[in-house]
Enzyme design. Structure first.
Site, PDB file in Angstrom:
ATOM      1  N   ASN A 185      -4.323   3.604  -3.545  1.00 63.73           N
ATOM      2  CA  ASN A 185      -2.868   3.512  -3.661  1.00 63.73           C
ATOM      3  C   ASN A 185      -2.332   3.995  -4.998  1.00 63.73           C
ATOM      4  OD1 ASN A 185      -2.505   2.093  -1.065  1.00 63.73           O
ATOM      5  ND2 ASN A 185      -3.678   0.499  -2.108  1.00 63.73           N
ATOM      6  N   SER A 189     -12.628 -11.092  -7.816  1.00 61.75           N
ATOM      7  CA  SER A 189     -13.809 -10.640  -7.094  1.00 61.75           C
ATOM      8  C   SER A 189     -15.098 -10.943  -7.842  1.00 61.75           C
ATOM      9  CB  SER A 189     -13.728  -9.133  -6.835  1.00 61.75           C
ATOM     10  OG  SER A 189     -13.622  -8.411  -8.052  1.00 61.75           O
ATOM     11  N   LYS A 219     -16.262 -16.882  -0.920  1.00 62.49           N
ATOM     12  CA  LYS A 219     -17.357 -17.178  -1.832  1.00 62.49           C
ATOM     13  C   LYS A 219     -17.023 -18.405  -2.679  1.00 62.49           C
ATOM     14  CE  LYS A 219     -19.074 -12.422  -2.288  1.00 62.49           C
ATOM     15  NZ  LYS A 219     -19.341 -11.305  -3.233  1.00 62.49           N
ATOM     16  N   GLU A 235      -6.239  -0.620  -6.279  1.00 61.17           N
ATOM     17  CA  GLU A 235      -7.237   0.245  -5.654  1.00 61.17           C
ATOM     18  C   GLU A 235      -6.842   1.697  -5.902  1.00 61.17           C
ATOM     19  OE1 GLU A 235      -5.291  -1.437  -3.079  1.00 61.17           O
ATOM     20  OE2 GLU A 235      -6.322  -3.353  -3.286  1.00 61.17           O
ATOM     21  N   HIS A 247       0.823  -1.214   0.000  1.00 64.65           N
ATOM     22  CA  HIS A 247       0.000   0.000   0.000  1.00 64.65           C
ATOM     23  C   HIS A 247       0.857   1.263   0.000  1.00 64.65           C
ATOM     24  CE1 HIS A 247      -4.410  -0.839   1.013  1.00 64.65           C
ATOM     25  NE2 HIS A 247      -3.897  -1.975   0.578  1.00 64.65           N
TER      26      HIS A 247
END
Length: 323
Positions: A110, A173, A194, A107, A38
């Site tokens: 970052n 995802s 999941k 993301e 990060h």
């Protein structure tokens, strides 16, 4: 057997502490480790964001057994993929074959620091595919010239290569990312238990490959203190990846989670010292088909107590439950 890992979370501890923590994690018997990469913490209260690759180089020298892994590095904005390939190969040499290169599409939190805006998920996936293609080509040891839609590489070559390149993991995802990972990755990475993600990964070529998950926990003999700390530092975790990938700043995450209550955290994160609650936090990953699960102990100043408790209580309980 589900392997149990330890997370060096760069958002909540400084570089020397992170290395100290993973040394102790190796000593107490964790099966592997992962490291976040990060530029910002999720929330200001976490308070840290050292450079993960320097930390990993130090960890490779300070440890001798525990596998290391990025969880995850984005190879498309802050880093050019040719540079990611070079540092991954170097780390594989330093660690004597203990490194896995975990990659993700990133993301905004970052990657915004280098400017250029934050494209749509479809464009990020296009960039991600090109990046993985470049990294794999460089791992072969030849001169690489590549002209894609998003990246150019001019006669690049890695001069220090390990005998076996680092396995590449890809974070998923949804269906589109699972399709990419099944085709391009050696293992799959997810932060939600999941089963449909595992099934999609297998459907697109992932059958038989490792699948690595991650779950936050907050050990403390005082359960109320654990809940308060988890709420202070980790209330962002349940927002989901479609939200987490888009927000640009810790203050954005603070605003987005202002209505998350301590009661919500107590229901979603194992807090306290009831070992059965920690076992149950891992169980959904095991039942969904994950082969490895990395634990995140919340609170940079609370790692050693967690590691001592893990050695004596938690790791034996997890191995009994998931052997």
């Amino acid at each position: 057997m589900v392997q149990i890992g330890y997370t060096m979370m760069t958002e909540q501890a400084g570089p020397r502490d992170l290395v100290d923590h993973v040394v102790r994690a190796e000593e107490v018997g964790f099966d592997f480790s992962v490291t976040s990469d990060h530029y910002f913490p999720w929330l200001r209260s976490q308070g840290h964001a050292p450079y993960a690759w320097t930390v990993l180089g130090a960890a490779a020298q300070a440890t001798s057994r525990i596998p290391l892994m990025t969880y995850v590095t984005c190879p498309t904005f802050r880093y050019h993929p040719a540079v990611v390939a070079q540092k991954a190969a170097t780390l594989q040499l330093l660690s004597e074959g203990r490194f896995r290169l975990g990659l993700g599409s990133g993301e905004n939190l970052n990657e915004h620091v280098v400017g250029g805006g934050w494209p749509t998920a479809d464009v990020r996936h296009e960039m991600f595919v090109e990046a993985v293609e470049i990294i794999r080509a460089l791992f072969e040891g030849k001169h690489v010239t590549y002209h894609g839609k998003h990246y150019d590489v001019e006669s690049a070559k890695l001069w220090d290569l390990p005998d076996a390149p680092p396995p590449i993991g890809m974070a998923v995802s949804g269906e589109q990312s699972c399709r990419l990972a099944g085709r391009l990755a050696d293992l799959v990475i997810a932060t939600e238990p999941k089963q449909e993600l595992i099934e999609a990964f297998d459907r697109h070529g992932g059958t038989g490959k490792s699948r690595v998950g991650q779950v936050p926990v907050c050990y403390d003999p005082d359960r109320d203190a654990a809940i308060a700390r988890a709420h202070d530092q980790f209330r962002w975790f349940g927002s989901g990846w479609k939200v987490n990938s888009e927000l640009p700043h810790p203050d954005s995450f603070d605003a987005a989670t202002q209505y998350v209550r301590k009661e919500d955290i107590a229901e979603s994160i194992a807090c306290g010292d009831d070992v059965d609650a920690f076992v149950e936090a891992v169980r959904p990953y095991a039942e969904a088909g994950f082969t490895e699960v990395a634990l995140v102990q919340i609170g940079g100043d609370h790692q050693h107590a967690f590691l001592e408790w893990s050695e004596k209580t938690l790791l034996p309980a997890l191995r009994d439950a998931f052997a």
